[in-house]
Design an enzyme around this catalytic site. Sequence first.
Site, PDB file in Angstrom:
ATOM      1  N   GLY A 208       0.821  -1.205   0.000  1.00 12.92           N
ATOM      2  CA  GLY A 208       0.000   0.000   0.000  1.00 12.92           C
ATOM      3  C   GLY A 208       0.850   1.248   0.000  1.00 12.92           C
ATOM      4  CB  SER A 209      -0.043   4.767   0.326  1.00 11.40           C
ATOM      5  OG  SER A 209      -0.680   4.887   1.590  1.00 11.40           O
ATOM      6  N   PRO A 210       2.886   4.644   1.514  1.00 10.54           N
ATOM      7  CG  PRO A 210       4.806   5.704   0.694  1.00 10.54           C
ATOM      8  CD  PRO A 210       3.413   5.294   0.295  1.00 10.54           C
ATOM      9  CD  GLU A 230       7.369  -5.314  -1.183  1.00 12.81           C
ATOM     10  OE1 GLU A 230       7.638  -4.467  -2.073  1.00 12.81           O
ATOM     11  OE2 GLU A 230       8.229  -6.053  -0.695  1.00 12.81           O
ATOM     12  CB  CYS A 264       3.841   0.487  -6.950  1.00 14.79           C
ATOM     13  SG  CYS A 264       4.632  -1.112  -7.059  1.00 14.79           S
TER      14      CYS A 264
END
Length: 489
Positions: A208-210, A230, A264
């Site tokens: 997912g997102s940071p 990730e 991504c």
Amino acid sequence: MSGKGKKSSGQQLKPEPEAQTNPYADTLKRLRDAFNSGRTQPAEFRVSQLRGLSRFLKENRKLLLDTLAQDLNKPTFEADISEIVLCESEIRLALKNLDAWMKDERVEKNLATQLDSAFIRKEPYGVTLIIAPWNYPLNLLLVPLVGAVAAGNCVVLKPSEMSKGMEKVIAEVLPQYLDKNCFATVLGGPEEATILLKNKFDYIFFTGSPRVGQIVMAAASKYLTPLTLELGGKNPCYVDDNCDPQNVANRVAWFRFFNAGQTCVAPDYILCSRETQEKLLPALQRAVTQFYGKDPQSSPDLARIINNKHFHRLCGLLGNGRAAIGGQSDEQERYIAPTVLVDVKETDPVMQEEIFGPILPILNVQSVEEAIAFIRKREKPLALYAFSNDSKVVNKVLDETSSGSFGGNNGFMFMTITSMPFGGIGHSGMGQYHGKFTFDTFSHLRGCILCSPRLEIINKIRYPPYSPGRQRLLVWLLEHKLGLPCSIL
């Protein structure tokens, strides 16, 4: 394929949910009881579950392709290659090598332990959690699952609620192919995911997102749970003056606009000189026309944006700089044309976040040194690309930068090589997977030494009262290796 960026795994998690009960307690107890019983440990069980995953893909291929088309308008070619085929490849690799992966790994010993048996045992963690995003909702759920199953874990799957069709397939169809005592699926959005994360897991794998990754990591820290993150980031793409503009344009356009840019590891922006930009723009236009026709909106080979929220976010980024190619959009279809932006500033919003859509900004630099300096002052990306006819330039970018993965004169084809690890660094993630690396990720590497209960005379050198002579001898034994396999066990 992988993807994180603005997808947030569909998990816009709240750090402190208003939940007074734990709706997942019974499910987790069932899985933990199954794991503690040793059910998942035998190779035969792991093989049976991997074969079940293989049958799931084969017997439901049309359903999976139709569902991906429903959720993202994914062309059959892209869906098959990036979702189904890559998963099948991971399963075949695991089935072929499982026995070898599971074996104890003998290690080199020093002279002081030559009569002992020393090895690494690969143990499953226990009850694990896999949280997947929406952009590759099958691949990014099943590839980690293959490794978790091969390593002998029980697994809770959390697909993204944003890819509604695939979430339903994972919840209703996949369980028919797996042992229900060892695997479970949790549905829902941010609230459900946040409550789920309040439970104790033995390992967490999050894509997912940071921003959401920070929330997951905070939840894991409560129990000191190991995890893999990730995440995403802005992937630079340097294009040297010494290049074939059309070759570069063909490759960059395909990798950028694959899955409508919702990947991504897609190149997120181009760094090149203004002279190269002038050659690259007509080449990119030719590539877009060749790939998607004069009217890309009518092309069957261009995916759509996942939902209205992401569509409107991307429309806001279209106003940055000037659209030299594309720029059109259609809210009803959630369509955004393959777009190339020029006259973009480093401070523009399009350069502050992962784009995660079919938009490609170009920024101008005067040299490879300036490009490297630009890249190095930003967060380390998940992937980095360099294009040049001069291998020295490509290697210079490789040597003087850091990223999760690197592509020289190529895009994200490294994702298809199961013998290479994939994962981020720093802001783009931690931990690695794919192929055996996924098995290793979901395995605790337990260092073991087995000694004889006899021959105590050999051990006396270690015991008090100490002496300088004993100390010198023991140091010598610890520092030297015989190099021969020897064990009394």
